[in-house]
Design a protein around this motif. Structure first.
Motif, short mmCIF file in Angstrom:
data_model
loop_
_atom_site.label_atom_id
_atom_site.label_comp_id
_atom_site.label_asym_id
_atom_site.label_seq_id
_atom_site.Cartn_x
_atom_site.Cartn_y
_atom_site.Cartn_z
N LYS A 181 -125.01 9.52 79.64
CA LYS A 181 -124.17 10.71 79.83
C LYS A 181 -122.91 10.25 80.56
O LYS A 181 -123.02 9.57 81.61
CB LYS A 181 -124.94 11.76 80.65
N ASP A 182 -121.76 10.55 80.01
CA ASP A 182 -120.47 10.15 80.59
C ASP A 182 -120.48 8.65 80.91
O ASP A 182 -120.06 8.24 82.01
CB ASP A 182 -120.17 10.97 81.86
N GLY A 183 -121.05 7.85 80.03
CA GLY A 183 -121.05 6.40 80.18
C GLY A 183 -122.11 5.86 81.13
O GLY A 183 -122.27 4.65 81.28
N LYS A 184 -122.86 6.75 81.78
CA LYS A 184 -123.88 6.28 82.75
C LYS A 184 -125.28 6.41 82.15
O LYS A 184 -125.57 7.36 81.44
CB LYS A 184 -123.83 7.14 84.01
N GLU A 185 -126.15 5.41 82.52
CA GLU A 185 -127.55 5.46 82.09
C GLU A 185 -128.24 6.65 82.74
O GLU A 185 -127.98 6.95 83.92
CB GLU A 185 -128.30 4.20 82.56
N LYS A 186 -129.14 7.30 82.01
CA LYS A 186 -129.80 8.48 82.54
C LYS A 186 -131.22 8.55 81.99
O LYS A 186 -131.48 8.16 80.85
CB LYS A 186 -129.01 9.70 82.06
N THR A 187 -132.16 9.02 82.82
CA THR A 187 -133.55 9.22 82.36
C THR A 187 -134.00 10.60 82.85
O THR A 187 -133.83 10.90 84.03
CB THR A 187 -134.49 8.16 82.99
N ILE A 188 -134.56 11.39 81.95
CA ILE A 188 -135.15 12.67 82.39
C ILE A 188 -136.51 12.87 81.71
O ILE A 188 -136.79 12.28 80.66
CB ILE A 188 -134.25 13.90 82.14
N TYR A 189 -137.32 13.71 82.33
CA TYR A 189 -138.65 14.05 81.79
C TYR A 189 -138.72 15.57 81.77
O TYR A 189 -138.56 16.22 82.80
CB TYR A 189 -139.67 13.45 82.77
N ILE A 190 -138.92 16.13 80.58
CA ILE A 190 -139.11 17.59 80.48
C ILE A 190 -140.56 17.82 80.09
O ILE A 190 -141.03 17.23 79.11
CB ILE A 190 -138.18 18.24 79.44
#
Ligand code: NDP
Length: 419
Positions: A335-344
């Motif tokens: 997101k916006d060039g940054k690594e991201k991890t989410i858990y839904i």
């Protein structure tokens, strides 16, 4: 305001019907139609005093398109919700097409008779071309796209939990959290205990076929197939705890691989206890999971169907199942060039479900989204001509209704990932 024809009256249907009756604004009338009409009548009797929804019942053999057409013409529904078995997907889609009525289901097509020569020839070609050997796949239903489009009707495929909610979680993550999703791990954990040495949580035939098949995952544009239960991981599930989980082939991988641009890897894991696996292996080794008919004392029987008759009816597990399910997806991406991890994920308590609708959480977690998908189609919130997987629609109204109808979800922005 709408009228829904519901085909099937088993574990999942029971919950979907309860939930339609809680949503009488959308479902002013429902017709419950199944092979065994007495089950439909019993449910009608139980529910009609509790709801403004007008309930009628009918007997139908959903393997017979002409019977389905006659019923649809008589009842004149706005949509048909298929919560019978995946074997009936195509006959029900044919009937919807003939009557120009919207269609919703929770599982993709698979044939009842996997020895059928005509089906087998197509299946074997697909195994070679696509690289996975599961008996079920979307090609049969995707082949109806043009016909549904021309008829000006919607087919919503896979409105259960997985596929269904997990696919909507993916669309939601893509819409609100990521510019690009790179990996998806779908984790299906049942931390419930029904006290039987061996039982399945939904239709035993469908369940055992799925679990005893080869595993597979999607990576870098192609399928990687594994032996059954070859890949095992441990995961500490919120509100459930540490569980062993195994990589399975699962149908939403096929559609998500097409509908999530640039996704690099999609895997599906399900938790199993050692006792379940040992029983299943033993039944498989002695031939009880076979779908090929055998002669027994002058009668033809199908071993897996005979086994189904011996096992507890999944609809009867409700009163005795305790514990929780946790089903959700871990996404990595940018997101916006940054690594991201989410858990839904959603956590669902077996006993809470039983208190509310008389079923365990597996039927509950499938029946609630089946009602929600049907409501969004009937209310024309989701209105596109053609055949679509659920992640192809706007996820927001569905996510709101999950909170409203008993499957609240959590977004964890710093989750444990799967190795
Ligand atoms: P059940 O076996 O409990 O119920 C199936 C129902 O369909 C029964 O009422 C059965 O009738 C009826 N039926 C079967 N054949 C016919 C026919 N030819 N004509 C009319 N009715 C018929 O199954 P479940 O409720 O556990 O599962 C229902 C569906 O939900 C399945 O397709 C399953 O794959 C899917 N599912 C999806 C999940 C998801 O997350 N997406 C998870 C779990 C299930 P009878 O009472 O006479 O046997």
């Amino acid at each position: 305001m709408g009228r829904l024809l519901i085909i099937g009256c088993g574990g999942v249907a029971g919950v979907a019907i309860h939930k339609c009756c809680q949503n009488s604004k959308t479902f002013t009338e429902i017709c419950i139609a199944s092979r065994t009409k007495s089950k439909c009548d019993a449910l009608k009797e139980k529910l009609e005093k509790t709801t403004d929804t007008v309930i009628t019942t009918a007997q139908v053999d959903a393997d017979n398109t002409e019977e389905l057409i006659a019923l649809i013409k008589k009842y004149q529904p706005d949509a048909v919700l298929n919560v019978a078995l995946p074997y009936q997907d195509l006959t029900i889609m044919d009937a919807c097409l003939a009557c120009k009525v919207d269609y919703i289901d929770t599982a993709n097509y698979e044939p009842e008779d996997t020895d059928d020569k005509e089906w087998r020839a197509i299946y074997e070609k697909r195994c070679k071309e696509e690289g996975f050997t599961a008996y079920f796949d979307y090609s049969w239903q995707w082949a109806y796209r043009e016909k549904f489009k021309e008829a000006g009707i919607t087919a919503l495929l896979g409105s259960g939990f997985d596929p269904g909610v997990t696919s909507v979680f993916t669309a939601y993550a893509l819409k609100h959290y990521f510019d690009e999703i790179e990996t998806i791990d779908i984790l299906d954990c049942n931390g419930g205990d029904h006290g039987y040495p061996f039982a399945t949580n939904f239709n035993p035939e469908i369940n055992l076929r799925e679990v005893s098949a080869n595993g597979s995952y999607w990576e870098n544009g192609h399928w990687v197939e594994t032996k059954p239960m070859e890949i095992k991981r441990e995961y500490n599930f919120p509100q459930v705890g540490e569980k062993d989980m195994y990589l399975l082939h699962h149908e939403e991988i096929e559609s998500l691989a097409k509908n999530v641009p640039g996704v690099k890897r999609i895997r599906f894991f399900m938790t199993f206890g050692q006792s379940y696996l040992t029983h299943m292996k033993c039944l498989e080794n002695v031939g009880m999971l076979s779908t090929s008919p055998i002669e027994y004392e002058g009668r033809e029987i199908v071993p897996i169907q005979f086994l189904k008759a011996l096992l507890p009816d999944p609809a009867s597990l409700g009163p005795r199942t305790v514990g929780k399910t946790n089903i959700g997806c871990i996404f990595t991406g940018k997101k916006d060039g940054k690594e991201k991890t989410i858990y839904i994920y959603n956590v669902c308590d077996h006993q809470e479900c039983y208190k509310e609708v008389g079923s365990q959480a597996i039927s509950y977690t499938t029946g609630v989204p089946a009602m929600i998908g049907a409501a969004l189609v009937v209310d024309k919130v989701w209105d596109k001509d053609g055949v679509f997987n659920i992640e192809e629609f706007d996820p927001d109204p569905f996510m709101d209704m999950l909170n409203q109808y008993g499957l609240p979800w959590v977004v964890d922005e710093n989750p444990q990932t799967v190795a």
